[in-house]
Write an enzyme that holds these catalytic residues in place. Structure first.
Site, PDB file in Angstrom:
ATOM      1  N   CYS A  78     -34.048  16.840 -20.560  1.00 39.23           N
ATOM      2  CA  CYS A  78     -33.175  15.501 -20.944  1.00 39.23           C
ATOM      3  C   CYS A  78     -34.103  14.720 -21.761  1.00 39.23           C
ATOM      4  O   CYS A  78     -33.833  15.119 -23.040  1.00 39.23           O
ATOM      5  CB  CYS A  78     -33.217  14.900 -19.333  1.00 39.23           C
ATOM      6  SG  CYS A  78     -31.884  13.585 -19.422  1.00 39.23           S
ATOM      7  N   HIS A 171     -31.524  18.864 -16.012  1.00 40.68           N
ATOM      8  CA  HIS A 171     -32.561  18.994 -15.244  1.00 40.68           C
ATOM      9  C   HIS A 171     -32.583  20.321 -14.206  1.00 40.68           C
ATOM     10  O   HIS A 171     -32.091  20.289 -13.108  1.00 40.68           O
ATOM     11  CB  HIS A 171     -33.011  17.881 -14.291  1.00 40.68           C
ATOM     12  CG  HIS A 171     -33.101  16.436 -15.068  1.00 40.68           C
ATOM     13  ND1 HIS A 171     -34.244  16.185 -15.237  1.00 40.68           N
ATOM     14  CD2 HIS A 171     -32.269  15.532 -15.506  1.00 40.68           C
ATOM     15  CE1 HIS A 171     -34.410  15.025 -15.847  1.00 40.68           C
ATOM     16  NE2 HIS A 171     -33.108  14.649 -15.906  1.00 40.68           N
ATOM     17  N   GLU A 173     -35.285  21.677 -12.718  1.00 33.79           N
ATOM     18  CA  GLU A 173     -36.078  21.286 -11.891  1.00 33.79           C
ATOM     19  C   GLU A 173     -35.543  20.604 -10.554  1.00 33.79           C
ATOM     20  O   GLU A 173     -36.213  20.590  -9.549  1.00 33.79           O
ATOM     21  CB  GLU A 173     -37.379  20.666 -12.353  1.00 33.79           C
ATOM     22  CG  GLU A 173     -37.362  19.023 -12.703  1.00 33.79           C
ATOM     23  CD  GLU A 173     -36.460  18.727 -13.844  1.00 33.79           C
ATOM     24  OE1 GLU A 173     -36.393  17.475 -14.023  1.00 33.79           O
ATOM     25  OE2 GLU A 173     -36.016  19.705 -14.549  1.00 33.79           O
TER      26      GLU A 173
END
Length: 218
Positions: A78, A171, A173
């Site tokens: 990002c 993202h 994660e």
């Protein structure tokens, strides 16, 4: 092996958690000394303008460029993609111009316009990657040495790689997705202990990773 996570601002804790899940030691990076001994670096999401100011304030600009020049993998998510871009749409000066792309900030609108998507990322296998897009950028242009790793259904580019530099507009994660981090860890291991022919192979290929897994299972 230790992989650093830039911990000046933004969602760095989730990256540290993901590294822990895959059995890699994550290191919080806040000043140049924290980069000593790391085999790679992750630039998290956050606010790119703030990250620019803090990178300069803490003297991290040149040390990160030097780490990248050594061949260590650098992974931006990002805002991290914006930080790595050679060109930012609108004329904003680049921050760490390691990736020959042009990116547009907040390409999907405000945080209320956040969304999630299933993405085909062939280098990571046939199972789609679940991506979380929060005030995400988009890649408008790629240079000749940049590989496109993923696109949205409408064709817009959301993940790229140029040699040892990887960036995603989303993202992984935040979605419990570990495969990008596993790829970075494999690249970091190759950087630490380059095998025969490593000069011709600047990062592990999918075939080489598969072969290693097969050898480990024997």
């Amino acid at each position: 092996m230790r992989i650093g996570v830039l911990a000046l601002q933004g969602a760095f804790r989730e990256h540290l958690d993901t590294l822990r899940v895959i059995g890699v030691e994550g290191v919080r990076v806040r000043e140049p000394a924290d980069l000593e001994g790391v085999s790679g670096l992750i630039l998290p999401g956050g606010e790119s303008t703030t990250m620019r100011q803090l990178i300069e304030r803490w003297g991290l600009h040149q040390p990160i460029l030097d780490l990248a020049a050594s061949g260590a993998p650098i992974f931006g998510t990002c805002a991290g993609m914006i930080v790595l871009a050679a060109e930012i749409a609108g004329g904003e000066a680049p921050i760490l111009p390691l990736l020959d792309v042009t990116v547009e900030r907040n390409a999907f609108g405000r945080q209320l316009d956040s969304f999630e998507a299933e993405l085909d990322v062939p280098v990571l296998g046939s199972t789609p990657v679940h991506g979380v897009f929060i005030r995400a950028p988009i890649v408008e242009r790629t240079g000749p040495e940049v590989d496109v790793l993923a696109r949205l259904d409408d064709g817009r580019i959301v993940a790229v790689r140029q040699r040892n530099i990887i960036a995603t507009a989303f993202h992984p994660e935040l979605a419990g997705e570990t495969r990008f981090h596993r790829l970075v860890a494999a690249m970091a291991s190759e950087h630490d202990d380059p095998g025969e022919g490593s000069g011709r192979r600047p990062y592990p290929t999918r075939r080489s990773l598969s072969a290693r897994r097969g050898e480990a299972d024997r």
